[in-house]
Design a protein around this motif. Structure first.
Motif, PDB file in Angstrom:
ATOM      1  N   MET A  40      -6.130   2.730  38.914  1.00  0.00           N
ATOM      2  CA  MET A  40      -5.738   2.343  40.280  1.00  0.00           C
ATOM      3  C   MET A  40      -6.912   1.673  40.998  1.00  0.00           C
ATOM      4  SD  MET A  40      -2.578   3.526  41.022  1.00  0.00           S
ATOM      5  CE  MET A  40      -2.719   3.587  42.772  1.00  0.00           C
ATOM      6  N   ALA A  41      -8.089   2.280  40.906  1.00  0.00           N
ATOM      7  CA  ALA A  41      -9.277   1.705  41.540  1.00  0.00           C
ATOM      8  C   ALA A  41      -9.592   0.343  40.942  1.00  0.00           C
ATOM      9  CB  ALA A  41     -10.469   2.644  41.386  1.00  0.00           C
ATOM     10  N   ASN A 138      -1.299   7.786  31.553  1.00  0.00           N
ATOM     11  CA  ASN A 138      -2.165   7.244  32.598  1.00  0.00           C
ATOM     12  C   ASN A 138      -1.819   5.792  32.905  1.00  0.00           C
ATOM     13  OD1 ASN A 138      -4.345   9.183  33.535  1.00  0.00           O
ATOM     14  ND2 ASN A 138      -4.561   9.412  31.323  1.00  0.00           N
ATOM     15  N   THR A 139      -1.600   4.994  31.864  1.00  0.00           N
ATOM     16  CA  THR A 139      -1.339   3.559  32.051  1.00  0.00           C
ATOM     17  C   THR A 139       0.032   3.309  32.666  1.00  0.00           C
ATOM     18  OG1 THR A 139      -2.754   3.117  30.147  1.00  0.00           O
ATOM     19  CG2 THR A 139      -1.335   1.327  30.888  1.00  0.00           C
ATOM     20  N   VAL A 145       2.643   2.955  40.018  1.00  0.00           N
ATOM     21  CA  VAL A 145       2.105   3.233  41.349  1.00  0.00           C
ATOM     22  C   VAL A 145       1.384   2.041  41.983  1.00  0.00           C
ATOM     23  CG1 VAL A 145       0.514   4.734  42.627  1.00  0.00           C
ATOM     24  CG2 VAL A 145       1.962   5.699  40.844  1.00  0.00           C
ATOM     25  N   LEU A 146       0.626   1.293  41.205  1.00  0.00           N
ATOM     26  CA  LEU A 146      -0.187   0.196  41.764  1.00  0.00           C
ATOM     27  C   LEU A 146       0.598  -0.789  42.626  1.00  0.00           C
ATOM     28  CD1 LEU A 146      -2.863  -0.862  39.123  1.00  0.00           C
ATOM     29  CD2 LEU A 146      -3.204  -0.640  41.571  1.00  0.00           C
ATOM     30  N   VAL A 152       3.060  -1.055  50.119  1.00  0.00           N
ATOM     31  CA  VAL A 152       3.135  -0.179  51.285  1.00  0.00           C
ATOM     32  C   VAL A 152       1.929  -0.345  52.199  1.00  0.00           C
ATOM     33  CG1 VAL A 152       3.094   2.254  52.008  1.00  0.00           C
ATOM     34  CG2 VAL A 152       4.623   1.517  50.179  1.00  0.00           C
ATOM     35  N   LEU A 153       0.728  -0.404  51.610  1.00  0.00           N
ATOM     36  CA  LEU A 153      -0.479  -0.444  52.436  1.00  0.00           C
ATOM     37  C   LEU A 153      -0.940  -1.852  52.766  1.00  0.00           C
ATOM     38  CD1 LEU A 153      -2.496   2.518  50.922  1.00  0.00           C
ATOM     39  CD2 LEU A 153      -1.035   2.488  52.938  1.00  0.00           C
ATOM     40  N   GLY A 154      -0.597  -2.806  51.932  1.00  0.00           N
ATOM     41  CA  GLY A 154      -0.878  -4.211  52.209  1.00  0.00           C
ATOM     42  C   GLY A 154      -2.277  -4.523  52.691  1.00  0.00           C
TER      43      GLY A 154
END
Length: 163
Positions: A40-41, A138-139, A145-146, A152-154
Motif C-alpha cells: 500500500m505504501a 498480501n498482493t 484496497v489500493l 475515497v481519500l483522493g
C-alpha cells in the motif's frame, strides 16, 4: 520529506506491525500479513517509503514470531525492501499485474533461495508453500484496497502525479 508523508509512513509501519500478528501457518512463524501495508505504501507513497515499510514490517513480524531465523531476518528484510521497491516501479508505470506477479514469485520462490544454500533443500520446500499463500494474500488484498483508498481519500493523500 513532508510531515504529511511522514505521518502516512508511520501509519503504514504501524499497520505492518499489526499485520505481523495475523499469521499464516508456516514452518517458521514469520509468514504474516505484514507486506500488505508495504505494498500500500509503495503504491501511495513511492518506492523508498514502500521499501522502508517492507523491511521494517518484516523485522517486526519476525520479532513477534520470536526471530526463528535469528540474524538471517535482516537478509530477508533487505529482500523484502528490494521486492517492494521493484513492485513500486512496475505498479506506478502501469504494469500492475506484472508488479503483483513479480512480488508473489520473488517473495515465494526467489527470496528463500539463500536459505536453501544455508539450511538445505528440505527447508526451502517446506517454507515455499506458506510463503506463496502469504504473498498471494498480501498482493490480492493490496490490489483490492489500493484503488479504493485513492478513490475515497483522493487529494488528501501525499501521492505523486504517477500514482
Amino acid at each position: 520529506m513532508k510531515n504529511k508523508k511522514r505521518s502516512w509512513l508511520a501509519m503504514f509501519i504501524a499497520l505492518s506491525a499489526a499485520g505481523a500478528f495475523i499469521k499464516i501457518p508456516a514452518v517458521i512463524g514469520s509468514v504474516a500479513l505484514d507486506a500488505l501495508p508495504a505494498l500500500m505504501a509503495a503504491g501511495l507513497l513511492g518506492g523508498a517509503a514502500g521499501a522502508a515499510v517492507g523491511g521494517i514490517g518484516h523485522l517486526l513480524s519476525s520479532i513477534v514470531a520470536g526471530m526463528p531465523l535469528g540474524p538471517f531476518h535482516f537478509l530477508v528484510a533487505c529482500e523484502m525492501a528490494l521486492l517492494v521497491y521493484l513492485f513500486t516501479m512496475l505498479y506506478r508505470s502501469g504494469k500492475r499485474w506484472q508488479a503483483g506477479v513479480l512480488f508473489i514469485l520473488g517473495n515465494s520462490f526467489a527470496a528463500p533461495l539463500p536459505f536453501m544454500m544455508l539450511m538445505g533443500k528440505s527447508f526451502y520446500l517446506a517454507v515455499v508453500p506458506s510463503l506463496f499463500v502469504g504473498s498471494v494474500l498480501n498482493t490480492v488484498l493490496a490490489f483490492i484496497v489500493l484503488p479504493r483508498v485513492v478513490r475515497v481519500l483522493g487529494d488528501r493523500l501525499p501521492l505523486s502525479k504517477q500514482a
